[in-house]
Write a protein that holds these residues in place. Structure first.
Motif, PDB file in Angstrom:
ATOM      1  N   ASP B  31       0.848  -1.188   0.000  1.00 11.21           N
ATOM      2  CA  ASP B  31       0.000   0.000   0.000  1.00 11.21           C
ATOM      3  C   ASP B  31       0.881   1.234   0.000  1.00 11.21           C
ATOM      4  N   GLN B  32       0.613   2.121  -0.973  1.00 10.83           N
ATOM      5  CA  GLN B  32       1.454   3.306  -1.072  1.00 10.83           C
ATOM      6  C   GLN B  32       1.335   4.215   0.148  1.00 10.83           C
ATOM      7  N   GLU B  52      -4.950   3.563  -2.548  1.00 13.64           N
ATOM      8  CA  GLU B  52      -5.104   2.581  -3.617  1.00 13.64           C
ATOM      9  C   GLU B  52      -6.214   1.596  -3.258  1.00 13.64           C
ATOM     10  N   GLN B  53      -6.254   1.218  -1.984  1.00 13.77           N
ATOM     11  CA  GLN B  53      -7.270   0.252  -1.558  1.00 13.77           C
ATOM     12  C   GLN B  53      -8.669   0.893  -1.581  1.00 13.77           C
ATOM     13  N   HIS B  55      -9.876   3.108  -3.397  1.00 14.35           N
ATOM     14  CA  HIS B  55     -10.467   3.471  -4.678  1.00 14.35           C
ATOM     15  C   HIS B  55     -11.307   2.360  -5.278  1.00 14.35           C
ATOM     16  N   ASN B 256       2.134  12.381  -7.310  1.00 10.00           N
ATOM     17  CA  ASN B 256       1.418  11.666  -8.369  1.00 10.00           C
ATOM     18  C   ASN B 256       1.997  12.093  -9.715  1.00 10.00           C
ATOM     19  N   MET B 297       1.923   7.900  -5.931  1.00 12.14           N
ATOM     20  CA  MET B 297       0.567   7.457  -6.218  1.00 12.14           C
ATOM     21  C   MET B 297       0.579   6.812  -7.596  1.00 12.14           C
ATOM     22  N   ARG B 298      -0.044   5.646  -7.707  1.00  4.53           N
ATOM     23  CA  ARG B 298       0.024   4.935  -8.978  1.00  4.53           C
ATOM     24  C   ARG B 298      -1.335   4.594  -9.560  1.00  4.53           C
ATOM     25  N   HIS B 299      -2.404   4.924  -8.878  1.00  4.65           N
ATOM     26  CA  HIS B 299      -3.705   4.495  -9.409  1.00  4.65           C
ATOM     27  C   HIS B 299      -4.516   5.649  -9.974  1.00  4.65           C
ATOM     28  N   PHE B 415       0.762  -2.974  -6.544  1.00  6.66           N
ATOM     29  CA  PHE B 415       0.090  -2.305  -7.654  1.00  6.66           C
ATOM     30  C   PHE B 415       1.079  -1.382  -8.350  1.00  6.66           C
TER      31      PHE B 415
END
Lengths: 102, 508
Positions: B31-32, B52-53, B55, B256, B297-299, B415
């Motif tokens: 988890d980021q 991330e979770q 979303h 991000n 942030m990756r999502h 992720f």
């Protein structure tokens, strides 16, 4: 003397609150300048405020119809690049049309 | 540097949690937000754009009340408006504050998972202070259970901090593409500042100064700041690692990095001059390079300024103004329902966290028993997943508008990002450049070795295999991370994951 907003205006509201004379008002299909109120900001600012924030080249013209922001002056997009843009839009449109009919 | 407020908390938070595995960052998911101190995690756990979770479970919406802008960016064209387009700054219907409040309450009542309302444009929210703050004021009063956030280019930020801190706003996003005016001059042709249009480097220098000042002022007040950066190859790609370091030192809690979106038909300067966008691999490499210094942030789905719903979906068409006019909203009743739904999701997430922790512990114990420390190292593998949300593999390959990419390795499943495509079943041969939808999907999945979907048809099967991507439809409706871990384990057991020889030499 007065400036004028013409049809390329995209209704972004940016100019409206800046006008020292409250000459700019929302209208359809685009914002307009009341020629009786506009002073081209003389006495208030060095530069006309509406044309200093307007993002669309050519959307604000003077009494002679001359654009205050010339093509390419704000975006760096030359006429040649613009022609390419129009061609791309046309191609996308044609492709969509073909997909629909064929 | 002068005001590392959140940063200071962050180090003490890490120290307090250090030595062992904190429950939130251990196990199969990286988890980021795992590195964040508890008080920040508490603020962002149900924010789909920050967690991330979250979303997968919580929804957000943007209202387009802020059309004016005070700068020009080379990736933006203020003339563009198209409902088929999905990118920041693009919006179909500009709302008055009164309309916006009505829309937010209608959506909140109909989509109880909606926890966050953001104002992101289509211009700059702080260049429209009256419209933006009128919306926030009304909502703080009428819908106190909604989190408010705002996204800005930063030029007008310092003068807005006082007003921002009065509302229910605990997150601000600043788009910072550079900290060097010479780089800025290639991104921003002009800014409007002190009643003048200021061109080129001079304008960029003022913008950068205001952004940094605003960032420091916000973090000094304990308002969380996320920094967005657009990665523009050849312009700021090399520079963004420095941006990441600088904004972290000033207290931003999340960075991000997003890929540039630039096509000729967008009519933007970059689009027309053929400025390339980064590939998914280049973006990932930069995110990885920055991640040593900063939470990345990756999502991010690069939503429209009027997006409604879960990230990656847009239910905006259900809530156009003419439809909202007819809706009767009993907000107090909706608030009760919303609270129930939020509590239920929180419970679900808690159970998942527990499960994950137990599984990780069991796995570690088993590995220790088997003495797997001596086993050959397994290399990491990228896998793509199609999902409609809810954290499970529940979308057909041919219906996917995007794939989520995960990296599986002995350390767990993390992720990496999402990759957009045209759904295989919708694509025709009429896409102009001759690339079919399947070709496009194969291209965006480059680097992935497995793709997991609820179902994969016969037709794409062989081309996928030929491209070195193993189609897998055996894990339909299973939780994403568990399925990936299972596939990774199968590959490992089959001896397909031994380190490539050159890598082993490097390790030795």
């Amino acid at each position: 003397m007065s400036l004028e907003i013409i049809e390329s205006c995209v209704n972004c509201y940016a100019c409206e609150p800046l006008c020292p004379n409250e000459a700019i008002y929302q209208a359809s299909p685009h914002f307009l300048i009341d020629p009786d109120k506009c002073t081209e900001c003389l006495g208030d600012y060095d530069d006309a405020q509406c044309s200093s924030i307007c993002p669309v080249e050519g959307a604000i013209v003077d009494e002679l119809g001359v654009a205050l922001n010339l093509p390419g002056s704000l975006t760096g997009i030359s006429e040649a690049m613009l022609a390419k843009y129009q061609a791309a839009v046309e191609a996308t449109y044609q492709a969509a049309l073909e997909a629909k009919t064929g | 540097m002068d005001l590392p407020v959140i940063n200071t908390n962050s180090s003490s938070g890490e120290a307090a949690e250090g030595g062992g595995c904190a429950s939130h960052s251990c196990g199969s998911t990286d988890d980021q937000l795992g590195h964040l101190p508890e008080h920040i995690r508490a603020k962002v756990h149900n924010h789909p754009c920050y967690s991330e979770q979250a979303h997968h479970y919580f929804a957000r919406m943007h209202v387009a009340v802020a059309p004016a802008c005070n700068i020009q960016c080379h990736y933006c064209n203020r003339k563009y408006d198209c409902s088929n387009e999905s990118r920041p700054g693009v919006v179909s219907e500009v709302l008055t504050p009164v309309q916006a409040v009505k829309k937010v309450m209608a959506v909140a009542a109909n989509i109880p998972q909606m926890t966050v309302l953001g104002i992101a444009g289509p211009g700059d929210p702080l260049a429209n202070p009256e419209r933006t703050f009128a919306t926030f004021r009304e909502l703080s009063e009428k819908a106190p259970d909604i989190k408010l956030c705002v996204s800005t280019n930063g030029l007008a930020l310092p003068e807005s901090v006082e007003e921002l801190s009065k509302h229910n706003i605990d997150h601000v996003t600043i788009t910072i593409n550079c900290v060097d005016p010479d780089v800025g001059a290639q991104i921003y042709p002009w800014i409007f500042w002190n009643n003048k249009r200021i061109m080129g480097r001079e304008g960029a220098a003022i913008l950068i100064e205001q952004q940094q000042k605003g960032l420091e002022m916000l973090t000094a007040r304990g308002i969380l700041v996320k920094v967005n950066s657009v990665m523009i190859p050849g312009v700021n790609d090399k520079h963004l690692a420095e941006v990441s370091r600088v904004v972290k030192s000033k207290g931003a809690f999340l960075h991000n990095v997003m890929p540039l979106i630039a096509e000729p038909e967008h009519g933007t300067f970059y689009g027309l001059m053929g400025q390339p966008s980064p590939t998914a691999e280049e973006l990932q490499a930069l995110q990885d390079a920055c991640s040593g210094d900063m939470n990345m942030m990756r999502h991010c789905r690069q939503c429209r300024a009027d997006a409604v719903g879960l990230l990656g979906e847009d239910r905006g068409l259900e809530f156009t103004m003419d439809k909202i006019e007819d809706m009767e909203i009993d907000y107090p009743a909706a608030m009760v329902k919303r609270a129930e739904v939020h509590a239920q999701i929180a419970k679900e997430l808690e159970i998942k966290d527990q499960d994950r922790l137990f599984q990780a512990q069991a796995k570690a114990a088993l590995a220790a028993m088997r003495g797997e420390a001596d086993a050959p190292l397994s290399r990491p593998v990228l896998m793509a997943v199609s999902t409609k949300g809810g954290g499970v593999i529940n979308e057909h390959f041919g219906h996917a508008h995007e794939f989520l990419v995960y990296e599986a390795s002995p350390a767990g499943v993390r992720f990496i990002g999402h990759r957009k495509t045209t759904p295989y079943c919708e694509g025709g041969s009429s896409c102009g450049d001759g690339e079919s939808a399947l070709d496009e999907t194969l291209r965006v999945l480059k680097g992935c070795e497995v793709v997991l979907s609820a179902k994969i048809g016969f037709e794409p099967w062989a081309p996928l295999e030929a491209a070195g991507i193993q189609p897998n439809g055996e894990h339909a409706m299973e939780p994403i991370e568990e399925a990936i871990a299972a596939v990774y384990e199968e590959l490992r057991a089959a001896g397909k994951l031994e380190e490539k020889p050159e890598l082993q030499q490097k390790v030795a």
